[in-house]
Design a protein around this motif. Structure first.
Motif, mmCIF file in Angstrom:
data_model
loop_
_atom_site.group_PDB
_atom_site.id
_atom_site.type_symbol
_atom_site.label_atom_id
_atom_site.label_comp_id
_atom_site.label_asym_id
_atom_site.label_seq_id
_atom_site.Cartn_x
_atom_site.Cartn_y
_atom_site.Cartn_z
ATOM 1 N N ARG A 181 0.679 -1.352 0.010
ATOM 2 C CA ARG A 181 0.212 0.057 0.216
ATOM 3 C C ARG A 181 0.764 1.127 -0.147
ATOM 4 N N PHE A 182 2.025 1.090 0.949
ATOM 5 C CA PHE A 182 2.902 2.439 0.757
ATOM 6 C C PHE A 182 3.321 2.671 -0.588
ATOM 7 N N GLU A 183 3.848 1.777 -1.230
ATOM 8 C CA GLU A 183 4.504 1.742 -2.625
ATOM 9 C C GLU A 183 3.419 2.182 -3.606
ATOM 10 N N ALA A 184 2.112 1.928 -3.358
ATOM 11 C CA ALA A 184 0.923 2.309 -4.343
ATOM 12 C C ALA A 184 0.973 3.718 -3.884
ATOM 13 N N GLU A 185 0.828 4.210 -2.657
ATOM 14 C CA GLU A 185 0.704 5.747 -2.388
ATOM 15 C C GLU A 185 1.865 6.435 -2.953
ATOM 16 N N CYS A 186 3.077 6.048 -2.832
ATOM 17 C CA CYS A 186 4.214 6.877 -3.517
ATOM 18 C C CYS A 186 3.913 6.938 -4.714
ATOM 19 N N ILE A 187 3.592 5.844 -5.555
ATOM 20 C CA ILE A 187 3.407 5.890 -6.963
ATOM 21 C C ILE A 187 2.281 6.971 -7.373
ATOM 22 N N THR A 188 1.208 6.919 -6.623
ATOM 23 C CA THR A 188 0.152 7.757 -6.934
ATOM 24 C C THR A 188 0.379 9.267 -6.800
ATOM 25 N N TRP A 189 1.024 9.360 -5.561
ATOM 26 C CA TRP A 189 1.517 10.924 -5.292
ATOM 27 C C TRP A 189 2.456 11.258 -6.187
ATOM 28 N N LEU A 190 3.297 10.703 -6.568
ATOM 29 C CA LEU A 190 4.180 11.198 -7.583
ATOM 30 C C LEU A 190 3.743 11.640 -8.788
ATOM 31 N N ILE A 191 2.877 10.780 -9.402
ATOM 32 C CA ILE A 191 2.405 11.037 -10.687
ATOM 33 C C ILE A 191 1.244 12.364 -10.511
ATOM 34 N N ALA A 192 0.467 12.271 -9.529
ATOM 35 C CA ALA A 192 -0.355 13.424 -9.249
ATOM 36 C C ALA A 192 0.556 14.550 -9.125
ATOM 37 N N GLY A 193 1.576 14.704 -8.651
ATOM 38 C CA GLY A 193 2.486 15.979 -8.436
ATOM 39 C C GLY A 193 3.038 16.339 -9.653
ATOM 40 N N ARG A 194 3.437 15.244 -10.696
ATOM 41 C CA ARG A 194 4.036 15.552 -12.029
ATOM 42 C C ARG A 194 3.166 16.119 -13.137
ATOM 43 N N ILE A 195 1.805 15.729 -12.970
ATOM 44 C CA ILE A 195 0.891 16.396 -13.859
ATOM 45 C C ILE A 195 -0.081 17.465 -13.076
ATOM 46 N N GLY A 196 0.469 18.000 -12.022
ATOM 47 C CA GLY A 196 -0.134 19.114 -11.518
ATOM 48 C C GLY A 196 -1.294 19.071 -10.716
ATOM 49 N N LEU A 197 -1.546 17.904 -10.341
ATOM 50 C CA LEU A 197 -2.941 17.689 -9.427
ATOM 51 C C LEU A 197 -2.692 17.926 -8.026
ATOM 52 N N LYS A 198 -3.656 18.630 -7.356
ATOM 53 C CA LYS A 198 -3.605 19.187 -6.029
ATOM 54 C C LYS A 198 -4.171 17.783 -5.312
ATOM 55 N N MET A 199 -3.479 17.190 -4.959
ATOM 56 C CA MET A 199 -3.768 15.786 -4.254
ATOM 57 C C MET A 199 -2.784 15.539 -3.143
ATOM 58 N N ALA A 200 -3.718 15.312 -1.950
ATOM 59 C CA ALA A 200 -2.877 15.350 -0.716
ATOM 60 C C ALA A 200 -2.256 13.847 -0.493
ATOM 61 N N ALA A 201 -1.295 13.239 0.097
ATOM 62 C CA ALA A 201 -0.684 12.285 0.187
ATOM 63 C C ALA A 201 -1.817 11.556 1.254
ATOM 64 N N THR A 202 -1.731 10.230 1.314
ATOM 65 C CA THR A 202 -2.912 9.461 2.119
ATOM 66 C C THR A 202 -2.174 8.569 2.833
ATOM 67 N N GLY A 203 -2.535 7.770 3.866
ATOM 68 C CA GLY A 203 -2.145 6.720 4.485
ATOM 69 C C GLY A 203 -1.018 6.871 5.120
ATOM 70 N N SER A 204 -0.125 5.448 4.886
ATOM 71 C CA SER A 204 1.240 5.544 5.831
ATOM 72 C C SER A 204 2.245 6.740 4.999
ATOM 73 N N LEU A 205 2.146 7.179 3.796
ATOM 74 C CA LEU A 205 2.772 8.103 3.221
ATOM 75 C C LEU A 205 2.673 9.491 3.783
ATOM 76 N N LYS A 206 1.232 9.971 4.070
ATOM 77 C CA LYS A 206 0.817 10.979 4.881
ATOM 78 C C LYS A 206 1.541 10.753 6.241
ATOM 79 N N GLY A 207 1.425 9.982 6.975
ATOM 80 C CA GLY A 207 2.332 9.891 8.168
ATOM 81 C C GLY A 207 3.513 10.267 8.116
ATOM 82 N N TYR A 208 4.176 9.672 7.199
ATOM 83 C CA TYR A 208 5.473 9.566 7.084
ATOM 84 C C TYR A 208 5.917 11.051 6.564
#
Length: 261
Positions: A181-208
């Motif tokens: 799940r952490f790896e999927a959260e990292c992948i999602t957050w990376l792509i979201a940031g790279r395409i300019g989406l205002k999308m907050a980190a979630t789950g363990s990634l947010k905690g980290y």
């Protein structure tokens, strides 16, 4: 997972012995800022010059931006298809006219994703033989896109099993669910940031990232290669960012629609 001793996983495994590496949270933030190059190459840049802002080849600096290299310009190395490597240079190592902000930050003024964009994304996935099940009921294209990206992350990281048709090997059977799940959260957050989406980190990634919690185990290679593979489906991060914001004109004028029986 690849056991290549030159992989990012091997690099970080040796950290603290005789190598210095950029922290994972800093690497994630760096890669998000470089949508014009592949995620893996952005990570390579971060290890060479964590202060880099925007890179191009020497020829691109001249042809696209009318800028020349400084005499003491630092060469940076990235991978390149059909060639071993490509040499690039940071904007700080060049001189000439200012680089337009739109070139360095292509999605700063971009709008939110659209439903037309979502449909185009799903059309691409269907043509690639990818079916995304269990999508939420929502009125927000951004929320829907976040879920699509998360499901793609699980697929391309191998956490949904092997997909030989996509060149995806299954992740280890004994892999901890929290790591997947952490790896999927990292992948999602990376792509979201790279395409300019205002999308907050979630789950363990947010905690980290937000609360300094301990980072779960992670394969950095798997994360970076998955980002590359997902973006490649759409022609790269820049093209994906444009696709999700597509607004397809109606075939009929609004007045005609309102007056229709």
């Amino acid at each position: 997972m690849d056991k290549n001793v030159n992989s990012f996983d091997a690099l970080y495994a040796e950290a603290g012995s005789h190598r210095s590496v950029i922290a994972w949270d800093e690497l994630l933030a760096f890669v998000r800022r470089f949508p014009h190059i592949a995620a893996f190459n952005a990570a390579l840049l971060a290890q060479q010059n964590a202060g880099a802002i925007f890179v191009e080849t020497e020829r691109a600096w001249q042809d696209k931006h009318d800028r020349l290299l400084n005499d003491d310009a630092e060469v940076l190395v990235v991978l390149h298809p059909f060639a071993p490597v490509r040499f690039v240079y940071d904007v700080a190592d060049t001189h000439g006219p200012p680089v337009p902000d739109a070139a360095m930050n292509p999605f700063t003024a971009a709008g939110a994703p659209t439903w037309d964009g979502h449909r185009l994304v799903m059309d691409v996935l269907r043509r690639k033989g990818l079916s995304i099940a269990g999508l939420p009921t929502t009125q927000s294209p951004t929320v829907m896109l976040a879920r699509v990206l998360f499901e793609l992350a699980l697929i391309y990281a191998g956490h949904r099993g092997a997909r030989p048709d996509l060149g995806v090997a299954a992740s280890d059977a004994d892999l901890d669910g929290r790591q997947a799940r952490f790896e999927a959260e990292c992948i999602t957050w990376l792509i979201a940031g790279r395409i300019g989406l205002k999308m907050a980190a979630t789950g363990s990634l947010k905690g980290y990232l937000k609360h300094g919690e301990l980072m779960p185990p992670v394969s950095r290679d798997r994360v970076l290669h998955s980002v590359n593979a997902i973006e490649k489906l759409f022609g790269g991060a820049l093209r994906l960012g444009e696709t999700v914001r597509e607004d397809v004109p109606s075939l009929f004028p609004l007045s005609g629609q309102l007056s229709a029986p």
